[in-house]
Design a protein around this motif. Sequence first.
Motif, PDB file in Angstrom:
ATOM      1  N   THR A 226       7.356  -6.001   3.482  1.00  0.00           N
ATOM      2  CA  THR A 226       7.872  -4.876   2.688  1.00  0.00           C
ATOM      3  C   THR A 226       9.312  -5.179   2.302  1.00  0.00           C
ATOM      4  O   THR A 226      10.075  -5.677   3.120  1.00  0.00           O
ATOM      5  N   GLU A 227       9.665  -4.885   1.061  1.00  0.00           N
ATOM      6  CA  GLU A 227      11.073  -5.071   0.685  1.00  0.00           C
ATOM      7  C   GLU A 227      11.439  -4.173  -0.483  1.00  0.00           C
ATOM      8  O   GLU A 227      10.561  -3.750  -1.247  1.00  0.00           O
ATOM      9  N   LYS A 228      12.744  -3.928  -0.560  1.00  0.00           N
ATOM     10  CA  LYS A 228      13.247  -3.114  -1.667  1.00  0.00           C
ATOM     11  C   LYS A 228      13.022  -3.888  -2.957  1.00  0.00           C
ATOM     12  O   LYS A 228      13.123  -5.123  -2.975  1.00  0.00           O
ATOM     13  N   HIS A 229      12.705  -3.187  -4.013  1.00  0.00           N
ATOM     14  CA  HIS A 229      12.396  -3.855  -5.261  1.00  0.00           C
ATOM     15  C   HIS A 229      13.216  -3.225  -6.376  1.00  0.00           C
ATOM     16  O   HIS A 229      13.601  -2.064  -6.278  1.00  0.00           O
ATOM     17  N   LYS A 230      13.423  -4.004  -7.438  1.00  0.00           N
ATOM     18  CA  LYS A 230      14.198  -3.412  -8.529  1.00  0.00           C
ATOM     19  C   LYS A 230      13.257  -2.681  -9.497  1.00  0.00           C
ATOM     20  O   LYS A 230      12.040  -2.863  -9.443  1.00  0.00           O
ATOM     21  N   PHE A 231      13.859  -1.890 -10.360  1.00  0.00           N
ATOM     22  CA  PHE A 231      13.117  -1.195 -11.411  1.00  0.00           C
ATOM     23  C   PHE A 231      12.388  -2.239 -12.257  1.00  0.00           C
ATOM     24  O   PHE A 231      12.996  -3.210 -12.705  1.00  0.00           O
ATOM     25  N   ASP A 232      11.100  -2.043 -12.446  1.00  0.00           N
ATOM     26  CA  ASP A 232      10.333  -3.008 -13.234  1.00  0.00           C
ATOM     27  C   ASP A 232       9.876  -2.329 -14.530  1.00  0.00           C
ATOM     28  O   ASP A 232       8.992  -1.457 -14.508  1.00  0.00           O
ATOM     29  N   PRO A 233      10.481  -2.709 -15.668  1.00  0.00           N
ATOM     30  CA  PRO A 233      10.188  -1.995 -16.924  1.00  0.00           C
ATOM     31  C   PRO A 233       8.729  -2.113 -17.374  1.00  0.00           C
ATOM     32  O   PRO A 233       8.299  -1.350 -18.235  1.00  0.00           O
ATOM     33  N   ARG A 234       7.973  -3.028 -16.771  1.00  0.00           N
ATOM     34  CA  ARG A 234       6.562  -3.132 -17.176  1.00  0.00           C
ATOM     35  C   ARG A 234       5.760  -1.898 -16.743  1.00  0.00           C
ATOM     36  O   ARG A 234       4.784  -1.532 -17.375  1.00  0.00           O
ATOM     37  N   TYR A 235       6.187  -1.283 -15.625  1.00  0.00           N
ATOM     38  CA  TYR A 235       5.402  -0.151 -15.101  1.00  0.00           C
ATOM     39  C   TYR A 235       6.220   1.128 -14.924  1.00  0.00           C
ATOM     40  O   TYR A 235       5.699   2.219 -15.056  1.00  0.00           O
ATOM     41  N   CYS A 236       7.497   0.946 -14.562  1.00  0.00           N
ATOM     42  CA  CYS A 236       8.254   2.115 -14.096  1.00  0.00           C
ATOM     43  C   CYS A 236       8.716   2.997 -15.251  1.00  0.00           C
ATOM     44  O   CYS A 236       8.977   2.507 -16.353  1.00  0.00           O
ATOM     45  N   ASN A 237       8.819   4.271 -14.962  1.00  0.00           N
ATOM     46  CA  ASN A 237       9.229   5.268 -15.942  1.00  0.00           C
ATOM     47  C   ASN A 237      10.766   5.226 -16.084  1.00  0.00           C
ATOM     48  O   ASN A 237      11.468   5.516 -15.116  1.00  0.00           O
ATOM     49  N   PRO A 238      11.276   4.869 -17.293  1.00  0.00           N
ATOM     50  CA  PRO A 238      12.736   4.711 -17.454  1.00  0.00           C
ATOM     51  C   PRO A 238      13.526   5.942 -17.030  1.00  0.00           C
ATOM     52  O   PRO A 238      14.631   5.825 -16.523  1.00  0.00           O
ATOM     53  N   LYS A 239      12.938   7.128 -17.211  1.00  0.00           N
ATOM     54  CA  LYS A 239      13.737   8.317 -16.876  1.00  0.00           C
ATOM     55  C   LYS A 239      13.939   8.477 -15.357  1.00  0.00           C
ATOM     56  O   LYS A 239      14.775   9.243 -14.911  1.00  0.00           O
ATOM     57  N   ARG A 240      13.195   7.702 -14.570  1.00  0.00           N
ATOM     58  CA  ARG A 240      13.328   7.796 -13.109  1.00  0.00           C
ATOM     59  C   ARG A 240      14.291   6.768 -12.526  1.00  0.00           C
ATOM     60  O   ARG A 240      14.608   6.812 -11.351  1.00  0.00           O
ATOM     61  N   LYS A 241      14.707   5.818 -13.394  1.00  0.00           N
ATOM     62  CA  LYS A 241      15.394   4.619 -12.902  1.00  0.00           C
ATOM     63  C   LYS A 241      16.603   4.927 -12.002  1.00  0.00           C
ATOM     64  O   LYS A 241      16.742   4.360 -10.925  1.00  0.00           O
ATOM     65  N   PHE A 242      17.471   5.837 -12.446  1.00  0.00           N
ATOM     66  CA  PHE A 242      18.773   5.970 -11.779  1.00  0.00           C
ATOM     67  C   PHE A 242      18.698   6.556 -10.366  1.00  0.00           C
ATOM     68  O   PHE A 242      19.641   6.428  -9.606  1.00  0.00           O
ATOM     69  N   TYR A 243      17.619   7.204 -10.000  1.00  0.00           N
ATOM     70  CA  TYR A 243      17.605   7.813  -8.651  1.00  0.00           C
ATOM     71  C   TYR A 243      16.336   7.465  -7.858  1.00  0.00           C
ATOM     72  O   TYR A 243      15.967   8.168  -6.923  1.00  0.00           O
ATOM     73  N   THR A 244      15.702   6.345  -8.232  1.00  0.00           N
ATOM     74  CA  THR A 244      14.448   5.996  -7.554  1.00  0.00           C
ATOM     75  C   THR A 244      14.617   4.810  -6.618  1.00  0.00           C
ATOM     76  O   THR A 244      15.297   3.845  -6.943  1.00  0.00           O
ATOM     77  N   LEU A 245      13.969   4.932  -5.468  1.00  0.00           N
ATOM     78  CA  LEU A 245      13.897   3.829  -4.509  1.00  0.00           C
ATOM     79  C   LEU A 245      12.524   3.176  -4.688  1.00  0.00           C
ATOM     80  O   LEU A 245      11.494   3.855  -4.566  1.00  0.00           O
ATOM     81  N   TYR A 246      12.507   1.888  -5.038  1.00  0.00           N
ATOM     82  CA  TYR A 246      11.242   1.177  -5.196  1.00  0.00           C
ATOM     83  C   TYR A 246      11.046   0.233  -4.008  1.00  0.00           C
ATOM     84  O   TYR A 246      11.953  -0.527  -3.656  1.00  0.00           O
ATOM     85  N   ILE A 247       9.875   0.290  -3.396  1.00  0.00           N
ATOM     86  CA  ILE A 247       9.544  -0.616  -2.309  1.00  0.00           C
ATOM     87  C   ILE A 247       8.264  -1.378  -2.684  1.00  0.00           C
ATOM     88  O   ILE A 247       7.278  -0.763  -3.125  1.00  0.00           O
ATOM     89  N   LYS A 248       8.348  -2.698  -2.494  1.00  0.00           N
ATOM     90  CA  LYS A 248       7.155  -3.522  -2.711  1.00  0.00           C
ATOM     91  C   LYS A 248       6.543  -3.784  -1.338  1.00  0.00           C
ATOM     92  O   LYS A 248       7.265  -4.152  -0.398  1.00  0.00           O
ATOM     93  N   ALA A 249       5.232  -3.598  -1.218  1.00  0.00           N
ATOM     94  CA  ALA A 249       4.575  -3.819   0.078  1.00  0.00           C
ATOM     95  C   ALA A 249       3.344  -4.704  -0.131  1.00  0.00           C
ATOM     96  O   ALA A 249       2.552  -4.473  -1.048  1.00  0.00           O
ATOM     97  N   ILE A 250       3.223  -5.721   0.693  1.00  0.00           N
ATOM     98  CA  ILE A 250       2.106  -6.651   0.566  1.00  0.00           C
ATOM     99  C   ILE A 250       1.117  -6.429   1.713  1.00  0.00           C
ATOM    100  O   ILE A 250       1.513  -6.309   2.865  1.00  0.00           O
ATOM    101  N   LYS A 251      -0.167  -6.422   1.353  1.00  0.00           N
ATOM    102  CA  LYS A 251      -1.204  -6.248   2.379  1.00  0.00           C
ATOM    103  C   LYS A 251      -1.413  -7.571   3.129  1.00  0.00           C
ATOM    104  O   LYS A 251      -1.535  -8.610   2.500  1.00  0.00           O
TER     105      LYS A 251
END
Length: 251
Positions: A226-251
């Motif tokens: 698991t790790e912190k991830h940056k905003f990914d414009p391919r999927y993420c909603n731009p209006k959420r960018k400034f206050y969102t915590l993104y975490i990537k988790a691998i099974k």
Amino acid sequence: MTKKQTQFAYRSIKPLHNLTKKLLKNKSLQPAFGITLLQLLKDTKAALSFWEHAEKASRKSRLSLNFNKLQIGGGKHYLSGFINLDIFPPADIIWDCRYGLPFPKEQFRFVFSEHFLEHLDFPTSAKKVLQEIYRVLKLNSELLLGVPDGGKVVKAYCQKDKRFLNTLRRRCYNKRKPTAEIYGDLDLINYIFRDQVDNPNYTVHYWAYDEVSLINLLRSVGFRKTEKHKFDPRYCNPKRKFYTLYIKAIK
Ligand SMILES: C[S@@+](CC[C@H](N)C(=O)[O-])C[C@H]1O[C@@H](n2cnc3c(N)ncnc32)[C@H](O)[C@@H]1O
């Protein structure tokens, strides 16, 4: 689920929903009781949406097995190339995740979800949904999960970071109908942690997460990396960018 089960569930919820709606129109109702009824109205609306579509959804999800990307709780942020699953339209599959996910295990190569987990009661439904996401992901596949960054908001409050707090207020709450009631910065914190807005169209916030709490929660259901991830414009909603915590988790 059988057609009979679906019909039974739908028929028993519908009268409760209608009665709640009728009671809410009563002008002499105690406001405090009205808040309870409003929550019941939202829950019965979600349950009706679920049961109305449940049969169709399980048929459709069996048909769409060739899709290997899933978005959960995308609302109007519809992603093409994904199966979009939400409790309300315009999703491809109308489904309440608290009932589990209507897919076989190890179907997906990628699951994406943002600003959804905080709408689930904690820990029961939050954990159940994460366990379900883990189940439907293939081995070594990825979940990208975004939530309002509780840690960032609390830090901004403690440091009196007016720039961040004013942006949060302006972008997220000033245009809301009915307008959010904010008398001080702590009310902003309350909205992030336990948004109980008096509007049948918004689902409640039950819980807030920061990096440590979300990572440990994901690990508790089995995710190994698991790790912190940056905003990914391919999927993420731009209006959420400034206050969102993104975490990537691998099974
Ligand atoms: C705040 S919106 C976020 C929409 C979108 N992800 C975005 O960032 O703009 C939360 C979404 O989660 C959906 N949702 C809430 N509870 C749900 C549940 N139990 N099962 C499925 N979807 C749910 C809501 O219907 C809504 O579309």
